[in-house]
Design a protein around this motif. Structure first.
Motif, mmCIF file in Angstrom:
data_model
loop_
_atom_site.group_PDB
_atom_site.id
_atom_site.type_symbol
_atom_site.label_atom_id
_atom_site.label_comp_id
_atom_site.label_asym_id
_atom_site.label_seq_id
_atom_site.Cartn_x
_atom_site.Cartn_y
_atom_site.Cartn_z
ATOM 1 N N ASP A 10 0.835 -1.213 0.000
ATOM 2 C CA ASP A 10 0.000 0.000 0.000
ATOM 3 C C ASP A 10 0.866 1.257 0.000
ATOM 4 O O ASP A 10 0.550 2.255 -0.663
ATOM 5 C CB ASP A 10 -0.928 0.013 1.217
ATOM 6 N N GLU A 11 1.964 1.214 0.757
ATOM 7 C CA GLU A 11 2.859 2.366 0.813
ATOM 8 C C GLU A 11 3.551 2.590 -0.533
ATOM 9 O O GLU A 11 3.737 3.733 -0.965
ATOM 10 C CB GLU A 11 3.895 2.176 1.928
ATOM 11 N N VAL A 12 3.929 1.510 -1.213
ATOM 12 C CA VAL A 12 4.523 1.624 -2.544
ATOM 13 C C VAL A 12 3.532 2.290 -3.499
ATOM 14 O O VAL A 12 3.892 3.199 -4.266
ATOM 15 C CB VAL A 12 4.942 0.241 -3.081
ATOM 16 N N ARG A 13 2.280 1.869 -3.437
ATOM 17 C CA ARG A 13 1.257 2.469 -4.300
ATOM 18 C C ARG A 13 1.050 3.944 -3.945
ATOM 19 O O ARG A 13 0.905 4.792 -4.816
ATOM 20 C CB ARG A 13 -0.061 1.695 -4.191
ATOM 21 N N ARG A 14 1.054 4.246 -2.635
ATOM 22 C CA ARG A 14 0.858 5.633 -2.208
ATOM 23 C C ARG A 14 2.000 6.518 -2.708
ATOM 24 O O ARG A 14 1.769 7.621 -3.217
ATOM 25 C CB ARG A 14 0.790 5.707 -0.684
ATOM 26 N N GLN A 15 3.236 6.041 -2.575
ATOM 27 C CA GLN A 15 4.388 6.832 -2.984
ATOM 28 C C GLN A 15 4.382 7.136 -4.479
ATOM 29 O O GLN A 15 4.967 8.125 -4.921
ATOM 30 C CB GLN A 15 5.684 6.101 -2.620
ATOM 31 N N ASN A 16 3.738 6.269 -5.249
ATOM 32 C CA ASN A 16 3.804 6.391 -6.699
ATOM 33 C C ASN A 16 2.460 6.704 -7.361
ATOM 34 O O ASN A 16 2.338 6.638 -8.590
ATOM 35 C CB ASN A 16 4.382 5.106 -7.291
ATOM 36 N N GLY A 17 1.461 7.040 -6.553
ATOM 37 C CA GLY A 17 0.175 7.448 -7.099
ATOM 38 C C GLY A 17 -0.540 6.363 -7.871
ATOM 39 O O GLY A 17 -1.216 6.651 -8.860
ATOM 40 N N LEU A 18 -0.403 5.114 -7.424
ATOM 41 C CA LEU A 18 -1.078 3.991 -8.089
ATOM 42 C C LEU A 18 -2.331 3.640 -7.295
ATOM 43 O O LEU A 18 -2.262 3.078 -6.209
ATOM 44 C CB LEU A 18 -0.147 2.783 -8.180
ATOM 45 N N LYS A 19 -3.481 3.988 -7.851
ATOM 46 C CA LYS A 19 -4.762 3.751 -7.165
ATOM 47 C C LYS A 19 -5.683 2.984 -8.091
ATOM 48 O O LYS A 19 -5.738 3.252 -9.295
ATOM 49 C CB LYS A 19 -5.399 5.075 -6.758
ATOM 50 N N TYR A 20 -6.400 2.033 -7.532
ATOM 51 C CA TYR A 20 -7.363 1.260 -8.303
ATOM 52 C C TYR A 20 -8.752 1.873 -8.165
ATOM 53 O O TYR A 20 -8.993 2.715 -7.287
ATOM 54 C CB TYR A 20 -7.368 -0.197 -7.814
ATOM 55 N N PRO A 21 -9.702 1.461 -9.021
ATOM 56 C CA PRO A 21 -11.067 1.999 -8.913
ATOM 57 C C PRO A 21 -11.627 1.807 -7.503
ATOM 58 O O PRO A 21 -11.246 0.870 -6.782
ATOM 59 C CB PRO A 21 -11.837 1.163 -9.942
ATOM 60 N N ASP A 22 -12.532 2.688 -7.114
ATOM 61 C CA ASP A 22 -13.069 2.686 -5.749
ATOM 62 C C ASP A 22 -13.638 1.334 -5.345
ATOM 63 O O ASP A 22 -13.494 0.906 -4.198
ATOM 64 C CB ASP A 22 -14.147 3.769 -5.609
ATOM 65 N N LYS A 23 -14.298 0.643 -6.266
ATOM 66 C CA LYS A 23 -14.903 -0.643 -5.905
ATOM 67 C C LYS A 23 -13.840 -1.688 -5.585
ATOM 68 O O LYS A 23 -14.100 -2.638 -4.829
ATOM 69 C CB LYS A 23 -15.810 -1.147 -7.024
ATOM 70 N N ILE A 24 -12.640 -1.531 -6.133
ATOM 71 C CA ILE A 24 -11.544 -2.447 -5.834
ATOM 72 C C ILE A 24 -10.907 -2.105 -4.493
ATOM 73 O O ILE A 24 -10.503 -2.984 -3.733
ATOM 74 C CB ILE A 24 -10.467 -2.409 -6.943
ATOM 75 N N GLU A 25 -10.819 -0.823 -4.191
ATOM 76 C CA GLU A 25 -10.210 -0.371 -2.926
ATOM 77 C C GLU A 25 -11.146 -0.552 -1.737
ATOM 78 O O GLU A 25 -10.696 -0.485 -0.584
ATOM 79 C CB GLU A 25 -9.830 1.106 -3.057
#
Length: 356
Positions: free
Chosen positions: A334-349
């Protein structure tokens, strides 16, 4: 005493796992548990589930389900193997296998026994060497954000698993600390998921025990750590200590070779073929079009044996990975995704129960 029969059910298409599951555990010197498949489910419908059961030669009594909601109500099921895309795991678990290989136990023993001296650094790479534009369409699960695509969740987890099982699991429980995380990703142009991810982790350790430990975990589509397809070119894992190192050859999710090299000149090059019915059995397993040698399992039965033993012994956690460590690895991703702005669609999150 007769072995405890553990009743499994598989969701989604889990042919490799199921074939391994039905191999007699005695072929790998396991006698406490046996496994059987009592059900399977497919979101494509009951006929797809029934077809799957026939394909893997499941017992005739095994039941097929066309919905996961109906599937999880079956009281005959002891354990469910979730084989749906990453995007659906959280929701389906609301209604990982490499650590249990004998090879992995050997590597961890080399660390905890002190053979390597003080372990300081680990490199772990899981890359495929494919051209994603030719290999995948935009809808393919590996690159589709609607299915939580990208290398981090699918391939990077194996690199992180090797890092954690060598630098975190091997530390005394009372001294383990979460790592500091620095990361970089390169995004896949067509869909925006990650096609190359590299993570630098610093695991805190007091100076008396050897000081901080470093790890590099990486995964990517376009480069390969297994360029010849045989796992013979070079190691994909290197665990380095003050007295030597252990190397593990790819593929790191199903490794079959290690090399121990110590400062005193000791070397130990070991092959780790997977057990199974053996040559002449006419039995094959593998993943997709890649088949293993005749009679050789894929290695997924080791985690099944551990899950079965946990059920028998009344444990809710694995012997080699606790729930807290699983959560910590997820927090790192999650931190790797946060650092790099990688977000999935809301229904996935989403963490609440929703319809996918």
């Amino acid at each position: 005493m007769a072995p405890k029969v553990v009743r499994w059910a598989t969701g989604g298409i889990a042919e490799t796992f199921s074939r391994d599951l039905l191999v007699d555990p005695a072929t790998r010197d396991v006698h406490e548990v046996k496994h059987t498949i009592v059900a399977a489910a497919s979101s494509s419908g009951i006929s797809r589930a029934q077809e799957f059961l026939k394909t893997i030669n499941a017992p005739l009594s095994a039941k097929g389900y066309g919905s996961y909601e109906e599937f999880v109500k079956d009281a005959d099921i002891d354990i469910v193997y979730v084989a749906t895309p990453h995007s659906h795991h959280y929701q389906h678990v609301m209604l990982f296998w490499t650590r249990y290989f004998p090879l992995s136990v050997y590597v961890r023993d080399a660390i905890t026994s002190g053979k390597l001296g003080t372990v300081i650094r680990v490199f772990a790479d899981n890359s495929t060497g494919v051209d994603p534009e030719k290999k995948f369409g935009k809808e393919h699960r590996m690159v589709n954000p609607e299915l939580a695509g990208g290398v981090l969740l699918d391939m990077g987890i194996y690199s992180l698993t090797w890092v954690f099982q060598t630098l975190y699991t091997t530390q005394p429980p009372g001294t383990r600390k979460p790592p500091q995380v620095l990361s970089s990703i390169r995004k896949y142009p067509s869909t925006g998921v990650d096609e190359l991810t590299t993570i630098l982790l610093t695991f805190p350790r007091d100076e008396k025990s050897g000081g901080d430990m470093h790890a590099v975990a990486t995964a990517g589509f376009r480069t390969a750590n297994n360029i010849d397809g045989q796992g013979t070119c070079s190691p994909a894992i290197r665990i380095q200590g003050t007295n030597g190192e252990v190397q593990v050859w790819p593929p790191i999710f199903r490794p079959t070779r290690t090399k121990l090299s110590l400062a005193d000149g000791t070397t130990e090059d070991k092959a780790w073929p997977q057990p199974g019915p053996g040559k002449g059995s006419g039995w094959y397993n593998g993943f997709l079009a890649n088949k293993n040698a005749e009679g050789e399992g894929h290695g997924m039965f080791w985690e099944a044996d551990e899950a079965g033993m946990a059920l028998v012994e009344g444990r809710k956690e694995g012997k080699y990975e606790g729930l807290d460590e699983s959560v910590l690895i997820m927090e790192v991703m999650d931190e790797v995704r946060r650092q790099n702005g990688l977000k999935y669609p809301d229904k996935i999150e989403a963490t609440e129960r929703i319809e996918l």
